[in-house]
Design an enzyme around this catalytic site. Structure first.
Site, short mmCIF file in Angstrom:
data_model
loop_
_atom_site.label_atom_id
_atom_site.label_comp_id
_atom_site.label_asym_id
_atom_site.label_seq_id
_atom_site.Cartn_x
_atom_site.Cartn_y
_atom_site.Cartn_z
CD GLU A 162 47.26 52.22 38.90
OE1 GLU A 162 47.78 53.24 39.40
OE2 GLU A 162 47.72 51.65 37.90
NE ARG A 204 46.06 35.29 44.58
CZ ARG A 204 45.01 36.09 44.76
NH1 ARG A 204 45.02 37.04 45.67
NH2 ARG A 204 43.93 35.94 44.03
CG ASP A 206 44.00 40.15 46.68
OD1 ASP A 206 43.44 39.21 46.11
OD2 ASP A 206 43.39 41.12 47.17
CG HIS A 210 42.47 46.65 41.90
ND1 HIS A 210 41.46 47.35 41.30
CD2 HIS A 210 42.21 45.34 41.69
CE1 HIS A 210 40.60 46.49 40.75
NE2 HIS A 210 41.04 45.27 40.97
CD GLU A 230 43.11 38.66 41.87
OE1 GLU A 230 41.94 38.31 41.69
OE2 GLU A 230 43.41 39.61 42.64
N GLY A 234 40.97 38.93 31.28
CA GLY A 234 41.14 37.91 30.25
C GLY A 234 41.95 38.39 29.04
C1 ABC Z 1 32.23 39.42 48.42
C2 ABC Z 1 31.20 38.38 48.79
C3 ABC Z 1 30.75 37.57 47.59
C4 ABC Z 1 30.24 38.49 46.53
C5 ABC Z 1 31.32 39.49 46.20
C6 ABC Z 1 30.89 40.46 45.13
O1 ABC Z 1 31.69 40.21 47.40
O2 ABC Z 1 31.77 37.51 49.73
O3 ABC Z 1 29.74 36.67 47.96
O4 ABC Z 1 29.91 37.73 45.40
C7 ABC Z 1 37.50 38.97 48.88
C8 ABC Z 1 36.68 37.74 49.22
C9 ABC Z 1 35.36 37.73 48.47
C10 ABC Z 1 34.62 39.03 48.69
C11 ABC Z 1 35.55 40.20 48.26
C12 ABC Z 1 34.90 41.56 48.43
O5 ABC Z 1 36.73 40.14 49.07
O6 ABC Z 1 37.42 36.59 48.86
O7 ABC Z 1 34.57 36.65 48.95
O8 ABC Z 1 33.44 38.94 47.89
O9 ABC Z 1 34.59 41.80 49.76
C13 ABC Z 1 40.86 39.18 44.70
C14 ABC Z 1 40.80 37.87 45.50
C15 ABC Z 1 39.43 37.75 46.12
C16 ABC Z 1 39.28 38.82 47.17
C17 ABC Z 1 39.76 40.13 46.72
C18 ABC Z 1 39.62 41.27 47.62
C19 ABC Z 1 40.49 40.29 45.57
O10 ABC Z 1 41.20 36.81 44.71
O11 ABC Z 1 39.19 36.49 46.70
O12 ABC Z 1 37.86 38.88 47.51
O13 ABC Z 1 40.79 41.20 48.46
C20 ABC Z 1 38.03 42.08 41.04
C21 ABC Z 1 39.49 42.32 41.40
C22 ABC Z 1 40.19 41.04 41.85
C23 ABC Z 1 39.39 40.35 42.97
C24 ABC Z 1 38.00 40.07 42.42
C25 ABC Z 1 37.11 39.38 43.44
O14 ABC Z 1 37.38 41.33 42.06
O15 ABC Z 1 40.16 42.87 40.29
O16 ABC Z 1 41.46 41.39 42.33
N1 ABC Z 1 40.06 39.13 43.46
C26 ABC Z 1 36.09 42.05 36.08
C27 ABC Z 1 37.18 43.01 36.49
C28 ABC Z 1 38.02 42.38 37.61
C29 ABC Z 1 37.14 42.01 38.76
C30 ABC Z 1 36.08 41.03 38.26
C31 ABC Z 1 35.14 40.58 39.38
O17 ABC Z 1 35.32 41.67 37.21
O18 ABC Z 1 38.00 43.32 35.38
O19 ABC Z 1 38.98 43.31 38.04
O20 ABC Z 1 37.93 41.38 39.79
O21 ABC Z 1 34.47 41.67 39.90
C32 ABC Z 1 36.55 38.63 32.02
C33 ABC Z 1 37.21 39.97 31.89
C34 ABC Z 1 37.59 40.46 33.29
C35 ABC Z 1 36.34 40.52 34.17
C36 ABC Z 1 35.71 39.13 34.19
C37 ABC Z 1 34.48 39.08 35.10
O22 ABC Z 1 35.40 38.71 32.87
O23 ABC Z 1 38.36 39.86 31.08
O24 ABC Z 1 38.20 41.73 33.22
O25 ABC Z 1 36.71 40.90 35.51
O26 ABC Z 1 36.16 38.19 30.75
CA CA Z 2 44.31 50.76 44.98
#
Ligand code: ABC
Ligand code: CA
Length: 462
Positions: A162, A204, A206, A210, A230, A234
């Site tokens: 958070e 939706r 985001d 967090h 969001e 899993g």
């Molecule tokens: C940028 C680059 C990408 C690069 C990435 C690392 O950084 O552009 O090329 O690969 C926005 C953009 C992205 C950008 C990011 C960061 O910002 O769209 O292109 O990526 O600058 C939301 C949105 C997403 C958005 C953001 C930020 C948040 O849908 O589009 O990204 O506003 C975390 C967050 C989640 C977020 C996601 C991208 O990252 O919690 O809100 N999505 C674990 C964690 C998750 C984590 C995930 C990915 O890893 O628990 O919290 O998500 O890092 C399962 C488990 C899960 C596990 C997964 C991987 O496996 O149960 O817990 O998730 O089995």
């Molecule tokens: Ca926060």
């Protein structure tokens, strides 16, 4: 709109930049690897509403609308909309305030809803977190509005999740201190204004996990519309806990088992169990966001190119519990892998309406829309499950899914149909008669799903 109103909807998710351009181009280049704006706009979406509605969708979800940072050579541009800089300006790449209003009006004229993506967790800084220039953020223009800089490293530590920052060394996502009264007040006033001005029907939300729950309570009360959070996790116990803080959550727990189940690495028993688990753990599984692709996860076709499996996945997504969400391009069987490859420009498909999955989605949405119009929405019941098959029943719709290409005859028990009733196999457009005790013998082959609905004449014609 309320949760009850959203329950019967079906959502088409667009990344505003990647769906349709104002010039209607079907050839404007868009190399996803470049991570730059490709030119999609609100006007472009308006011009393609027939294409969306033609698949039976009754709502769309668009990207965050606020002005974003310019980006950097190494991290690309903020074409996705999640890199906020100024809360009070719109992202000019997507169009003007009047074109966003026109989109909202055009949707409402079709009795469709508009869902807006909102990301109040952070503002973006083009650089390392330690170098953040807070003075550029509007209205939170000093460090005092933010949590002190630290990267989230341990996702099992909820305080860290958070209060520390998302992002990386090239774009840091400065984490707003959402426990401050002034921040809450500002955000609540902002969302109330946006919802009113653009007649937004739902949000939706985001990065829901967090942000502290008390922030959401105030923010969502001010918004006054349905919220779909969001919570990228899993684990059903963890994710379902947020349905209550928010009206609903994206069904990530089922997402993972769904993709595994139909791409050669999982059993459909696992999918059936997770479906039941979510129904059990979540406050209302008929409201969860049911999806099989989105802009963060690889396309299903990146796991399996098998069209029949894509059809099974879509049948589950649309007909099992929850509000279906189909990610633009899924209907064209796009194959992009992880971000940014999964953000293909939809216009490059020429919006063809005779691709197999376009027609498949249209048939499934039509069936769901019809079923919802004639009967109340029940929770999904599992009539049978094995490693390679899954039989679901929801009201008078029976769905038989398979992840095997072998031909098999399945005896389906518990359909609830009466002997001699007429059942229409909706995907194949053929009729069958129900046997004694509501038992049906269904032949599955070529790995294709079967979806049957038994029409009740009386109710159908009311
Ligand atoms: C940028 C680059 C990408 C690069 C990435 C690392 O950084 O552009 O090329 O690969 C926005 C953009 C992205 C950008 C990011 C960061 O910002 O769209 O292109 O990526 O600058 C939301 C949105 C997403 C958005 C953001 C930020 C948040 O849908 O589009 O990204 O506003 C975390 C967050 C989640 C977020 C996601 C991208 O990252 O919690 O809100 N999505 C674990 C964690 C998750 C984590 C995930 C990915 O890893 O628990 O919290 O998500 O890092 C399962 C488990 C899960 C596990 C997964 C991987 O496996 O149960 O817990 O998730 O089995
Ligand atoms: Ca926060």
């Amino acid at each position: 709109a309320t949760p009850a109103q959203w329950r019967s909807r079906s959502i088409y998710q667009v990344l505003t930049d990647r769906f349709a351009r104002s010039d209607g181009s079907t050839s404007a280049p868009c190399d996803t690897a470049d991570r730059v704006y490709c030119g999609g706009t609100y006007e472009g979406i308006i011009d393609q509403l027939d294409y969306i509605q033609g698949m039976g969708f009754t709502a769309i979800w668009i990207s965050p609308i606020v002005q974003n940072i310019a980006g950097t050579p190494s991290s690309g541009e903020a074409y996705h909309g999640y890199w906020a800089q100024d809360l009070y300006r719109l992202n000019p790449h997507f169009g003007s305030s009047s074109s966003l209003k026109a989109l909202s009006a055009a949707l409402h004229a079709r009795n469709m809803y508009l869902m807006l993506d909102v990301a109040p967790n952070h503002f973006a800084h083009a650089g390392h977190g330690a170098t953040t220039d807070f003075s550029r953020f509007v209205p939170f223009d000093s460090a005092s509005y933010f949590h002190p800089f630290c990267w989230i490293r341990d996702y099992t530590n909820q305080t860290e999740v958070e209060e520390c920052w998302l992002g990386d060394n090239t774009v840091a996502l400065a984490d707003v201190n959402t426990s401050l009264e002034s921040v809450r007040h500002t955000y609540s006033a902002w969302i109330a204004g946006v919802v009113a001005e653009y007649e937004i029907d739902g949000l939706r939300v985001d990065t829901a996990k967090h942000v502290d729950a008390e922030f959401w309570t105030a923010f969502l009360a001010a918004a006054g519309v349905f919220s779909l959070g969001e919570v990228l996790d899993g684990n059903a116990t963890y994710t379902c806990r947020y349905q209550g803080v928010l009206d609903s959550v994206l069904n990530y727990p089922v997402y993972y088992t769904l993709v595994r189940g139909f791409s050669g690495s999982g059993s459909l028993v696992e999918l059936a169990r997770m479906g039941a688990r979510v129904a059990d753990m979540c406050a209302d599984s008929t409201l969860v966001g049911s999806f099989s692709e989105n802009h963060d996860m690889p396309r299903f076709a990146a796991h399996s190119k098998d069209l029949a499996m894509a059809k099974n996945v879509l049948a589950y997504t649309i007909l099992a519990d929850g509000i279906p969400i189909i990610y633009a391009g899924q209907e064209q069987h796009f194959t992009g892998g992880f971000d940014p490859a999964n953000r293909e420009a939809v216009w490059l498909s020429s919006y063809t309406t005779d691709s197999p999955l376009y027609r498949h989605i249209a048939a499934l949405n039509q069936l769901r829309n019809h079923a919802i119009a004639v009967e109340t929405i029940e929770k999904t019941r599992v009539l049978g499950a094995g490693n390679s098959f899954l039989v679901l029943r929801k009201g008078r719709v029976v769905t038989l899914l398979t992840n095997s290409r072998n031909k098999a005859t399945r005896k389906v028990v518990g359909t609830g149909y009466g002997r001699g009733e007429r059942v229409v196999d909706v995907l194949a457009c053929v009729e069958a008669l129900v046997g004694t005790g509501g038992v049906m013998k269904v032949v599955v082959e070529k790995g294709l799903p079967k979806v049957g609905m038994c029409f009740l004449r009386g109710r159908e014609e009311r």
